[in-house]
Scaffold this active site. Sequence first.
Site, mmCIF file in Angstrom:
data_model
loop_
_atom_site.group_PDB
_atom_site.id
_atom_site.type_symbol
_atom_site.label_atom_id
_atom_site.label_comp_id
_atom_site.label_asym_id
_atom_site.label_seq_id
_atom_site.Cartn_x
_atom_site.Cartn_y
_atom_site.Cartn_z
ATOM 1 N N HIS A 1 -67.679 43.764 -119.466
ATOM 2 C CA HIS A 1 -67.220 42.404 -119.173
ATOM 3 C C HIS A 1 -65.888 42.212 -119.910
ATOM 4 O O HIS A 1 -65.791 41.466 -120.885
ATOM 5 C CB HIS A 1 -68.261 41.392 -119.645
ATOM 6 C CG HIS A 1 -68.164 40.051 -118.997
ATOM 7 N ND1 HIS A 1 -67.054 39.629 -118.304
ATOM 8 C CD2 HIS A 1 -69.042 39.019 -118.951
ATOM 9 C CE1 HIS A 1 -67.262 38.404 -117.862
ATOM 10 N NE2 HIS A 1 -68.464 38.010 -118.231
ATOM 11 N N ARG B 1 -69.716 29.921 -116.017
ATOM 12 C CA ARG B 1 -68.447 29.856 -116.745
ATOM 13 C C ARG B 1 -67.395 30.833 -116.219
ATOM 14 O O ARG B 1 -66.227 30.469 -116.074
ATOM 15 C CB ARG B 1 -68.675 30.136 -118.240
ATOM 16 C CG ARG B 1 -69.135 28.930 -119.016
ATOM 17 C CD ARG B 1 -69.972 29.346 -120.181
ATOM 18 N NE ARG B 1 -71.231 29.890 -119.677
ATOM 19 C CZ ARG B 1 -72.322 29.163 -119.495
ATOM 20 N NH1 ARG B 1 -72.333 27.913 -119.826
ATOM 21 N NH2 ARG B 1 -73.422 29.686 -118.976
ATOM 22 N N THR B 2 -67.801 32.069 -115.947
ATOM 23 C CA THR B 2 -66.793 33.050 -115.521
ATOM 24 C C THR B 2 -66.181 32.604 -114.193
ATOM 25 O O THR B 2 -64.958 32.577 -114.029
ATOM 26 C CB THR B 2 -67.422 34.453 -115.407
ATOM 27 O OG1 THR B 2 -68.035 34.767 -116.661
ATOM 28 C CG2 THR B 2 -66.386 35.507 -115.088
ATOM 29 N N ARG C 1 -67.788 40.308 -109.557
ATOM 30 C CA ARG C 1 -68.929 40.490 -110.473
ATOM 31 C C ARG C 1 -70.038 41.176 -109.689
ATOM 32 O O ARG C 1 -70.299 40.810 -108.529
ATOM 33 C CB ARG C 1 -69.410 39.141 -111.000
ATOM 34 C CG ARG C 1 -70.759 39.236 -111.681
ATOM 35 C CD ARG C 1 -71.154 37.956 -112.369
ATOM 36 N NE ARG C 1 -70.388 37.770 -113.598
ATOM 37 C CZ ARG C 1 -70.755 36.951 -114.585
ATOM 38 N NH1 ARG C 1 -71.850 36.239 -114.472
ATOM 39 N NH2 ARG C 1 -70.041 36.834 -115.668
ATOM 40 N N LYS D 1 -76.689 39.231 -92.908
ATOM 41 C CA LYS D 1 -76.967 39.961 -91.657
ATOM 42 C C LYS D 1 -77.068 41.454 -91.916
ATOM 43 O O LYS D 1 -77.190 42.242 -90.993
ATOM 44 C CB LYS D 1 -75.836 39.716 -90.643
ATOM 45 C CG LYS D 1 -75.612 38.267 -90.285
ATOM 46 C CD LYS D 1 -74.444 38.167 -89.300
ATOM 47 C CE LYS D 1 -74.050 36.728 -89.080
ATOM 48 N NZ LYS D 1 -72.781 36.634 -88.324
HETATM 49 C C1 NCD Z 1 -72.580 36.688 -119.945
HETATM 50 C C2 NCD Z 1 -72.580 37.670 -118.789
HETATM 51 O O1 NCD Z 1 -72.568 37.288 -117.610
HETATM 52 O O2 NCD Z 1 -72.546 38.838 -119.113
HETATM 53 N N1 NCD Z 1 -72.020 35.474 -119.725
HETATM 54 C C3 NCD Z 1 -70.650 35.345 -119.549
HETATM 55 O O3 NCD Z 1 -70.092 35.833 -118.610
HETATM 56 N N2 NCD Z 1 -69.956 34.632 -120.436
HETATM 57 C C4 NCD Z 1 -73.823 36.726 -120.754
HETATM 58 C C5 NCD Z 1 -75.162 36.630 -120.131
HETATM 59 O O4 NCD Z 1 -75.351 36.657 -118.923
HETATM 60 O O5 NCD Z 1 -76.101 36.521 -120.913
#
Ligand code: NCD
Length: 291
Positions: free
Chosen positions: A125, A48-49, A97, A76
């Site tokens: 987050h 989703r992100t 991320r 590498k």
């Molecule tokens: C979460 C995350 O990546 O922290 N999901 C998200 O980004 N909506 C929750 C999770 O991984 O459980």
Amino acid sequence: MKHIINIKSLATKDINQILGIVFSLGLDKSIDLENKIVALLFFEPSTRTLLSFQTAIYKLGMKPLILNMDQSSRKKGESELDTVKTVMLYADLLIIRHPDNSFIEKCVEISTVPIINAGSGDDSHPTQALIDLYTILQYHKPPFKIGFVGDLKSSRTIKSLIRLLEKLYKERGLEYYFVPDGELDISDKILDDLDNMYYKRDKIEEIIKEIDILYMTRIQKERVNSRNAECNLKLTENLVNHSKNELIIMHPLPRLDEIPPGIDNNPKAVYFNNVSNSILVRGAILRWSLS
Ligand code: NCD
């Protein structure tokens, strides 16, 4: 430069500006964003992100650049920071991320373009917290009672949402109910910083009649070595039937076995509405960062 590192790094003014953009410009295209290149560097899995950022980028007329980590020079042995240093030469903004809590800060120190944290370690987050807040405000105004259930130890979305609520609604009579799955409890570091009231409980049964918002989470097996991913605290139709009429059920997703899919069509379940809202809110975040 307008980075989004974590909730602490954002001023209340910044948060209000971002929410203001959600309500005013939304995903309208504008000439100053057209053809801007936004790179997505995900050193951890995401559905989703990643895709909601990518969707917002397209809707705003910008162009996404996504590095496939499995085919990159990381294979590498190139360092992660060299990867970031390279990609910032191609893009107007980086979305990152990473599994370490402090990696994004290291990137910000060397960056020549704005950076947005799309999830760092088990701590932060911030963009998810802004989305969660936006969804909550569609149904409830403070003061409200919010119950957090599941893996409270690893959940970066819960930690960021609490920090955001504390920043905006410091003495507004919010009540937090923490229901950890076994030993996966919220840290004292978070509790020490709370100005609003909080309570600890053992079961969803003990809070379901009280709360306005139920925030469920999965067990993050990849961060918790000591146990398997099966949860002890599951939501049931019966529990939902005993909740307040105005209850909303949130979940950052992905869900495992803590919410049965049969609950998805209940009007109280808003976790997929939250997924839809994420395009709009992440679009506003991009617009704010690039303005
Ligand atoms: C979460 C995350 O990546 O922290 N999901 C998200 O980004 N909506 C929750 C999770 O991984 O459980």
